[in-house]
Design a protein around this motif. Structure first.
Motif, short mmCIF file in Angstrom:
data_model
loop_
_atom_site.label_atom_id
_atom_site.label_comp_id
_atom_site.label_asym_id
_atom_site.label_seq_id
_atom_site.Cartn_x
_atom_site.Cartn_y
_atom_site.Cartn_z
N GLY A 1 0.81 -1.22 0.00
CA GLY A 1 0.00 0.00 0.00
C GLY A 1 0.84 1.26 0.00
N PRO B 1 -7.21 11.13 4.79
CA PRO B 1 -7.88 11.25 3.49
C PRO B 1 -9.23 11.97 3.60
N ASP C 1 -3.52 6.40 1.72
CA ASP C 1 -4.62 5.58 1.23
C ASP C 1 -5.14 4.69 2.36
N LEU D 1 -7.32 2.18 2.20
CA LEU D 1 -7.75 0.85 1.80
C LEU D 1 -6.86 -0.28 2.32
N ASN E 1 -0.72 15.50 -0.32
CA ASN E 1 -0.36 14.11 -0.04
C ASN E 1 -1.27 13.57 1.05
N TYR E 2 -1.87 12.45 0.77
CA TYR E 2 -2.69 11.80 1.79
C TYR E 2 -2.43 10.30 1.74
#
Length: 113
Positions: free
Chosen positions: A47, A55, A66, A68, A63-64
């Motif tokens: 990831g 996010p 993820d 998931l 910039n963040y």
């Protein structure tokens, strides 16, 4: 940092494969648990290990992170815990019934008389 995490995950997975190939049932359970932890670490590394903000859509954030992979890992941890608990109960029951945790000795099923 990602290269280091890949090597750590590889070492964990190789140790878990060694444990799964043993004859003791407890070592097999520990090996499957370590295998799941190695896969969690690989998912987190795939990831991307990057620094960033939450996010949430706000202005000025470029910039963040993820979310998931973290959600997948959290779900996988819960499933791995349930499977490990089931394996431990199954191993305890087989030890109480057969008197051993060695898989070679478990192959011979006693016949009912």
């Amino acid at each position: 940092m990602e290269i280091l995490m890949i090597f750590v995950a590889g070492i964990i997975i190789s140790v878990s494969v060694y444990l799964v190939l043993s004859k003791s049932l407890i070592r097999i359970i520990i090996g499957t648990t370590l295998l799941s932890h190695g896969v969690h670490l690989m998912l987190l590394t795939m990831g991307g290990l990057k620094k960033g903000a939450l996010p949430i859509e706000t202005e000025g954030i470029k910039n963040y992170v993820d979310p998931l992979p973290q959600a997948l890992i959290l779900t996988a941890i819960v499933i791995a815990f349930a499977v490990t608990a089931f394996f431990l109960v199954l191993a305890f029951r087989s030890y109480k019934e057969l008197g051993t945790d060695n898989l070679e000795e478990m192959k011979e099923v006693p016949k009912d008389e």
